[in-house]
Design a protein around this motif. Structure first.
Motif, PDB file in Angstrom:
ATOM      1  N   ILE A   1      29.259  36.028  58.146  1.00 50.76           N
ATOM      2  CA  ILE A   1      30.061  37.234  58.379  1.00 50.76           C
ATOM      3  C   ILE A   1      30.442  37.355  59.847  1.00 50.76           C
ATOM      4  O   ILE A   1      31.584  37.705  60.186  1.00 50.76           O
TER       5      ILE A   1
ATOM      6  N   PHE B   1      36.410  44.759  56.854  1.00 53.43           N
ATOM      7  CA  PHE B   1      35.633  43.984  55.904  1.00 53.43           C
ATOM      8  C   PHE B   1      36.394  43.684  54.615  1.00 53.43           C
ATOM      9  O   PHE B   1      35.813  43.184  53.664  1.00 53.43           O
TER      10      PHE B   1
ATOM     11  N   SER C   1      29.108  34.662  52.292  1.00 49.34           N
ATOM     12  CA  SER C   1      28.944  35.854  53.124  1.00 49.34           C
ATOM     13  C   SER C   1      28.519  37.063  52.303  1.00 49.34           C
ATOM     14  O   SER C   1      28.507  38.178  52.808  1.00 49.34           O
ATOM     15  N   HIS C   2      28.158  36.846  51.032  1.00 50.65           N
ATOM     16  CA  HIS C   2      27.706  37.916  50.154  1.00 50.65           C
ATOM     17  C   HIS C   2      26.257  37.668  49.740  1.00 50.65           C
ATOM     18  O   HIS C   2      25.882  36.542  49.391  1.00 50.65           O
TER      19      HIS C   2
ATOM     20  N   THR D   1      23.989  34.928  55.271  1.00 54.91           N
ATOM     21  CA  THR D   1      25.073  35.902  55.137  1.00 54.91           C
ATOM     22  C   THR D   1      25.534  36.418  56.489  1.00 54.91           C
ATOM     23  O   THR D   1      26.733  36.504  56.765  1.00 54.91           O
TER      24      THR D   1
ATOM     25  N   PHE E   1      36.352  40.205  52.960  1.00 52.22           N
ATOM     26  CA  PHE E   1      35.197  39.782  52.177  1.00 52.22           C
ATOM     27  C   PHE E   1      35.177  40.422  50.795  1.00 52.22           C
ATOM     28  O   PHE E   1      34.187  40.306  50.079  1.00 52.22           O
TER      29      PHE E   1
END
Length: 224
Positions: A166, A6, A97-98, A162, A9
């Protein structure tokens, strides 16, 4: 090398500053100046898309003439789509993606709809908690269920966008990280599969921005 799966991100940079959030404004820099001056093919395509979306928003909101309220949802669609598409390019931070960004978009919209509805259409909002034809014995349970489903709407909007962004980025990262362990034939197959997946992610980027704006419009129409 990534420290974990991750880390792509991670919004922080080498200076321990969250400068990656500046990628939200990157679309204004990438678009050429000619797009704003001369009606190009991109401009014609974008205007046609905006008119089509505006007509759909007018049908949902049950308005006949053009009103400024559709501009809110068109701007929302444009912002999300530009960030979704830009995040598919290498070394560009994926801001959508947050939950920080998606909740910032969903929560104020939902809260403004609820405040407007409960102040101006209080009786209608109470009536909306009980679907038509519900037996009297089930009415308390339906009120609880409808209230919970109404409260979690901004969360579902934010998490849907999101999670979809992701999932695609993680799949591309996982497939790309196995390239140095494969043979030449398998690398060719990997590149082909990644190109197909990238095409799918491009469609998902546009579809998710459309879904976000359409659902926001539906939630707005329920309070009128």
């Amino acid at each position: 090398m990534m420290t974990n799966l991750f880390s792509s991100f991670d919004p922080s940079t080498s200076m321990n500053l969250s400068l990656n959030w500046m990628s939200i404004m990157l679309g204004l820099i990438v678009l050429p100046t000619m797009f704003w001056i001369i009606p190009s093919r991109i401009n014609f395509m974008w205007i046609k898309l905006c008119l089509m979306l505006s007509n759909e928003f007018k049908v949902i909101l049950k308005i006949k003439e053009m009103k400024s309220i559709t501009l809110i949802f068109l701007s929302l669609f444009s912002l999300i789509m530009s960030n979704n598409v830009l995040s598919l390019f290498p070394y560009i931070f994926s801001s959508t993606s947050h939950l920080v960004l998606t909740l910032t978009l969903a929560l104020p919209l939902w809260l403004s709809f609820m405040i407007y509805g409960w102040i101006n259409n209080t009786i209608y909002m109470f009536a909306h908690l009980v679907p038509q034809g519900t037996p009297p014995i089930l009415m308390p349970f339906m009120v609880c269920i409808e209230t919970i489903s109404n409260i979690i709407r901004p969360g579902t909007l934010a998490i849907r966008l999101t999670a979809n962004m992701i999932a695609g980025h993680l799949l591309l990262t996982l497939m790309g990280s196995t390239g140095n362990k494969l043979s030449l034939l398998m690398i060719n197959m990997l590149v082909l599969s990644q190109l197909l997946l990238l095409l799918l992610e491009s469609a998902v980027a546009i579809i998710q921005s459309y879904v976000f704006s359409i659902l926001s419009t539906l939630y707005s129409s329920e309070v009128n």
